[in-house]
Motif scaffolding. Structure first.
Motif, short mmCIF file in Angstrom:
data_model
loop_
_atom_site.label_atom_id
_atom_site.label_comp_id
_atom_site.label_asym_id
_atom_site.label_seq_id
_atom_site.Cartn_x
_atom_site.Cartn_y
_atom_site.Cartn_z
N LEU A 1 0.84 -1.36 0.05
CA LEU A 1 -0.21 -0.10 0.07
C LEU A 1 1.05 1.19 -0.04
O LEU A 1 0.77 2.06 -0.78
N PHE A 2 1.76 1.27 0.78
CA PHE A 2 2.74 2.51 1.04
C PHE A 2 4.13 1.82 1.95
O PHE A 2 3.93 1.02 2.55
N THR A 3 5.28 2.74 1.57
CA THR A 3 6.32 2.36 2.43
C THR A 3 6.52 3.61 3.62
O THR A 3 6.57 4.76 3.32
N VAL A 4 6.72 3.26 4.79
CA VAL A 4 7.10 4.09 5.64
C VAL A 4 8.51 3.71 6.56
O VAL A 4 8.49 2.81 7.06
N GLY A 5 9.28 4.55 6.49
CA GLY A 5 10.65 4.13 6.97
C GLY A 5 11.38 2.97 6.57
O GLY A 5 12.18 2.27 7.21
N GLY A 6 11.28 2.41 5.19
CA GLY A 6 11.73 1.28 4.65
C GLY A 6 10.86 0.11 5.15
O GLY A 6 11.12 -0.99 4.54
N ILE A 7 9.81 0.17 5.76
CA ILE A 7 8.97 -0.88 5.95
C ILE A 7 7.68 -0.81 5.20
O ILE A 7 7.00 0.40 5.06
N PRO B 1 1.31 -3.59 3.87
CA PRO B 1 0.44 -4.31 3.02
C PRO B 1 -1.10 -3.57 2.39
O PRO B 1 -1.37 -3.02 3.68
N SER B 2 -1.40 -3.86 1.47
CA SER B 2 -2.67 -3.27 1.13
C SER B 2 -3.86 -4.20 1.80
O SER B 2 -4.90 -4.41 1.02
N TRP B 3 -3.82 -4.37 2.99
CA TRP B 3 -4.79 -5.19 3.66
C TRP B 3 -6.18 -4.15 3.68
O TRP B 3 -5.89 -2.93 3.92
N PHE B 4 -7.27 -4.74 3.40
CA PHE B 4 -8.41 -3.84 3.44
C PHE B 4 -8.71 -3.10 4.53
O PHE B 4 -9.46 -2.34 4.58
N ALA B 5 -8.22 -3.73 5.73
CA ALA B 5 -8.43 -3.04 6.90
C ALA B 5 -7.69 -1.49 6.89
O ALA B 5 -8.01 -0.70 7.65
N PHE C 1 -9.89 -9.05 5.38
CA PHE C 1 -9.48 -7.52 5.88
C PHE C 1 -7.89 -7.40 6.24
O PHE C 1 -7.39 -6.73 6.56
N LEU C 2 -7.67 -8.79 6.74
CA LEU C 2 -6.09 -8.70 7.33
C LEU C 2 -5.32 -9.55 6.42
O LEU C 2 -4.42 -10.18 7.10
N GLY C 3 -5.40 -9.55 5.24
CA GLY C 3 -4.55 -10.56 4.35
C GLY C 3 -4.70 -11.94 4.56
O GLY C 3 -3.61 -12.63 4.20
N GLY C 4 -5.59 -12.45 5.13
CA GLY C 4 -5.59 -13.84 5.10
C GLY C 4 -4.58 -14.40 6.15
O GLY C 4 -4.01 -13.92 7.06
N PRO C 5 -3.90 -15.56 5.62
CA PRO C 5 -2.70 -16.11 6.33
C PRO C 5 -1.45 -15.46 6.08
O PRO C 5 -0.48 -16.14 6.64
N ALA C 6 -1.32 -14.43 5.56
CA ALA C 6 -0.13 -13.64 5.22
C ALA C 6 0.45 -13.09 6.36
O ALA C 6 -0.12 -12.43 7.37
N GLY C 7 1.84 -13.27 6.58
CA GLY C 7 2.56 -12.74 7.57
C GLY C 7 4.11 -12.76 7.41
O GLY C 7 4.56 -13.85 6.70
N PRO C 8 4.75 -12.05 8.01
CA PRO C 8 6.29 -12.34 8.05
C PRO C 8 6.95 -13.18 8.85
O PRO C 8 6.35 -13.54 9.90
#
Length: 355
Positions: free
Chosen positions: A207-213, A216-220, A287-294
């Protein structure tokens, strides 16, 4: 590259041909059993977690004597409830009375058939996945009416009618808010993190990048207004405070489940919490990207997200006062419905302008 559904993966693991209809049917049953067992295990933990969480919110000491950290209360409660006498009310409508608990519990379990829980952990991924989830979850309203009517108790009947009135008042805003997500994604297919043209896949973009982070474009994040609306409507759908009128002990003696005991009560109780987790699974998916995560596997992130929603419902149960039935209906029809239509219209305008 899109992951194969769970039945195809299981067929390959056991050396069967995933293109053979008979093998695929057998593995579909196995996959459904695995997913169902996984969710029932999570629901069993609720017996312990609910008491611990509520005690933490209210500054009390929860169960700590039955097994380590009180975990064996799960077994103790199961034995206690299942060993109770099954009392059938006189002149009860037996077919409806017997089927109602099964309808309530199974309607929630059926919804997990299309929920992506991780990479390849999905029984099926139809193009109308979100519509399917809403459809099977709404079958619970039929179970509520059956339970209240078949009990041959006027208070149970009134309680079930109140519960259905609540479901209708908040299910429409719930679906309309889900439709706003469909407008953004352009599809009803839930998909997975590796399927770019699905609801989950679209949310894997940045969605956008803040401080190198990268955010994601989660609908939330894309539509926080819709996220809040959905969370509130979900509280009403699963009967949590401030919308727990259907089972509130001060409101028509626990409503539709008044005349149920033993294993039937267990199924009703189980169905309630499976619906809580189904609501959490839908929120996590759309809303939270499903099972996605780092870092962690997708199934771990999925569990974290559905338990986070459960924690929110428990916070609401401990912190928010119960509204009256007339206030509940007014909030649904005069507040949530109008706001959900406004959100849907705004979403359509934004997508139309951007596209």
């Amino acid at each position: 590259m899109q992951s194969a559904p769970l039945p195809e993966t299981l067929a390959r693991l056991v050396g069967l041909n995933p293109n053979d209809p008979l093998s695929l049917f057998a593995m579909s049953i196995v996959g459904a059993a695995l997913v169902g067992t996984f969710m029932l295990t999570n629901t069993a933990l609720v017996i312990w977690a609910k008491r611990k969480i509520t005690a933490a919110f209210t500054d009390r000491i929860a169960i700590n004597r039955v097994g380590p950290f009180g975990l064996l209360i799960i077994v103790a409660d199961a034995v206690r409830l299942l060993s109770k006498e099954l009392i059938i009310p006189e002149k009860a409508d037996r077919p409806a009375y017997d089927l109602a608990p099964l309808v309530l519990a199974s309607s929630a379990l059926l919804g997990f058939a299309v929920i992506p829980m991780g990479n390849g952990i999905q029984v099926a991924d139809p193009e109308t996945g979100l519509a399917y989830v809403f459809a099977v979850a709404s079958i619970a309203s039929l179970g509520l009416v059956m339970a209240g009517y078949a009990s041959n108790n006027k208070y149970s009947l009134l309680g079930s009618l109140r519960a259905v009135a609540q479901n209708l008042a908040y299910e429409i805003p719930l679906v309309l808010t889900g439709v706003s997500v469909v407008i953004f994604a352009g599809t009803l297919q839930l998909g997975n993190v590796n399927a770019p043209n699905t609801i989950v896949g679209v949310q894997q973009q940045t969605l956008f990048t803040v401080g190198g982070i990268s955010i994601p474009s989660w609908f939330a994040f894309v539509n926080p207004f819709a996220f809040v609306l959905f969370m509130v409507a979900n509280l009403a759908e699963v009967g949590r405070n401030p919308f727990d009128i259907p089972e509130a002990p001060t409101e028509i003696v626990a409503g539709y489940q008044t005349e149920y005991s033993s294993v039937y009560f267990v199924l009703l109780y189980l169905g309630e919490f499976i619906h809580v987790f189904l609501g959490g699974a839908i929120i996590a998916t759309i809303f939270l990207g499903g099972p996605a995560g780092p870092v962690l596997p997708g199934i771990v992130w999925f569990v974290i997200k559905i338990w986070a929603v459960f924690l929110f419902t428990q916070w609401a149960r401990s912190a928010l006062p119960r509204v009256r039935i007339d206030q509940l209906i007014q909030i649904g029809w005069k507040g949530m419905l109008v706001l959900s239509f406004a959100n849907l219209l705004l979403t359509a305008i934004i997508v139309g302008v951007v596209v």
